[in-house]
Design a protein around this motif. Sequence first.
Motif, PDB file in Angstrom:
ATOM      1  N   THR A 158       2.846  -1.726  11.742  1.00 16.19           N
ATOM      2  CA  THR A 158       2.977  -2.448  10.296  1.00 16.19           C
ATOM      3  C   THR A 158       3.960  -3.735  10.536  1.00 16.19           C
ATOM      4  O   THR A 158       5.072  -3.708  10.927  1.00 16.19           O
ATOM      5  CB  THR A 158       3.439  -1.696   9.256  1.00 16.19           C
ATOM      6  N   VAL A 214       6.365  -2.242   3.926  1.00 14.93           N
ATOM      7  CA  VAL A 214       5.536  -1.084   3.945  1.00 14.93           C
ATOM      8  C   VAL A 214       5.310  -0.607   2.567  1.00 14.93           C
ATOM      9  O   VAL A 214       4.463   0.286   2.277  1.00 14.93           O
ATOM     10  CB  VAL A 214       6.043   0.069   4.729  1.00 14.93           C
ATOM     11  N   TRP A 215       6.097  -0.946   1.569  1.00 12.85           N
ATOM     12  CA  TRP A 215       6.084  -0.512   0.260  1.00 12.85           C
ATOM     13  C   TRP A 215       4.726  -1.315  -0.501  1.00 12.85           C
ATOM     14  O   TRP A 215       4.780  -2.638  -0.418  1.00 12.85           O
ATOM     15  CB  TRP A 215       7.241  -0.857  -0.461  1.00 12.85           C
ATOM     16  N   PRO A 216       3.925  -0.769  -1.298  1.00 12.34           N
ATOM     17  CA  PRO A 216       2.693  -1.359  -1.651  1.00 12.34           C
ATOM     18  C   PRO A 216       3.150  -2.122  -2.955  1.00 12.34           C
ATOM     19  O   PRO A 216       4.106  -1.804  -3.756  1.00 12.34           O
ATOM     20  CB  PRO A 216       1.691  -0.042  -1.967  1.00 12.34           C
ATOM     21  N   GLU A 261      -3.447  -5.079  -1.428  1.00 10.72           N
ATOM     22  CA  GLU A 261      -2.756  -4.287  -0.360  1.00 10.72           C
ATOM     23  C   GLU A 261      -3.361  -4.680   1.122  1.00 10.72           C
ATOM     24  O   GLU A 261      -4.454  -4.770   1.266  1.00 10.72           O
ATOM     25  CB  GLU A 261      -3.040  -2.679  -0.777  1.00 10.72           C
ATOM     26  N   THR A 269      -1.016  -0.806   5.038  1.00 11.94           N
ATOM     27  CA  THR A 269      -0.051  -0.169   3.880  1.00 11.94           C
ATOM     28  C   THR A 269      -0.855   0.848   3.469  1.00 11.94           C
ATOM     29  O   THR A 269      -0.384   1.877   3.351  1.00 11.94           O
ATOM     30  CB  THR A 269       0.145  -1.319   2.936  1.00 11.94           C
ATOM     31  N   TRP A 310       0.346   4.950   3.528  1.00 10.96           N
ATOM     32  CA  TRP A 310       0.675   5.946   2.630  1.00 10.96           C
ATOM     33  C   TRP A 310      -0.406   6.947   2.393  1.00 10.96           C
ATOM     34  O   TRP A 310      -0.028   8.005   1.813  1.00 10.96           O
ATOM     35  CB  TRP A 310       0.667   5.047   1.239  1.00 10.96           C
TER      36      TRP A 310
END
Length: 315
Positions: free
Chosen positions: A60, A64-66, A175, A179, A183
């Motif tokens: 990534t 990484v946080w959507p 997104e 990502t 998740w």
Amino acid sequence: MTILPNERALPATGVIVILITVFAMALTDAFVKFSSANLTLWQIYVLRSVIAIPALLLLTRRAVWPSAPGWVALRSASLLLMYLAIYAAIPILDLSVIAASLYTAPLFIVLLSSLVLGEPIARYQWTGIVTGLVGVLLIVRPAASGFSLLPLIPVAAAFLYAIAAIVTRAKCVRETPMTMALWLNVTLLIAGTIASLAIGFAAPLPAYPFLFGSWAAMGTREWQIIAVLAALIIGVSIGLARAYQSPKPQIIATFDYAYLIFAAFWGYVFFGEVPSPLTVTGMALIAFAGVMVLCTASPPEKRQDRPGDPEQSNL
């Protein structure tokens, strides 16, 4: 890998990606079925994700946080339940039967698109939905003496897949595939850990060890299987998201049906499974119905996209 939002672009990359992805999906299901006699589902989830998550983090390049964590969580939960439904039946049913039942998903996608997104259903799409249901009946055969509801378990998985597709299309457009893949694997890790602890405290059920058994001892062979499954889930989870963010997702989805061929192939290679003539007929009807549903142009609808918004896409 850059995603092209141009509607006029040819989806050649998406077609290649989906063919490779469904090949890997069928191989993954064959490996899970092959290992179901020795490993538990939750053990596979945990150990596979422990390998896959660090690899995805290394791959990534963005945050990484959507941007829409609630919708990504709903998508991941839907896919988690989908996998659970598939793998609950995988030690018992032939891969070809599971594949055929699972690929009723486009029929559910059309219905949910109408109910949730307000998209109209064309006449030929209704014909495709009815044709697909006839295909399911040929596989399930409710009038047969050996009738079983087990083939309906992957049909439930197809419905969950459709929910994930609608969420991806409507709420996860911004997104990145990486990502969403990350998740999804985090969700699988959390679910596997909780289920393993619950079974450990409550006591295993020997009648169905794949879902309710204790973790098996890990030898070299078992770790090799987990490593292969981790590599496959990385490729599949990225590939699915990437393929369906290509232009013209309905064309991509028609090539998705290659999974039926690959599942029958791996079922024969690994387990010597040969589908019955009625099952093959049902598979053909479901595939034909899905292609009819996906390729039939819906009536024009008003678009309210803001300038600069990316093209909406399926799972």
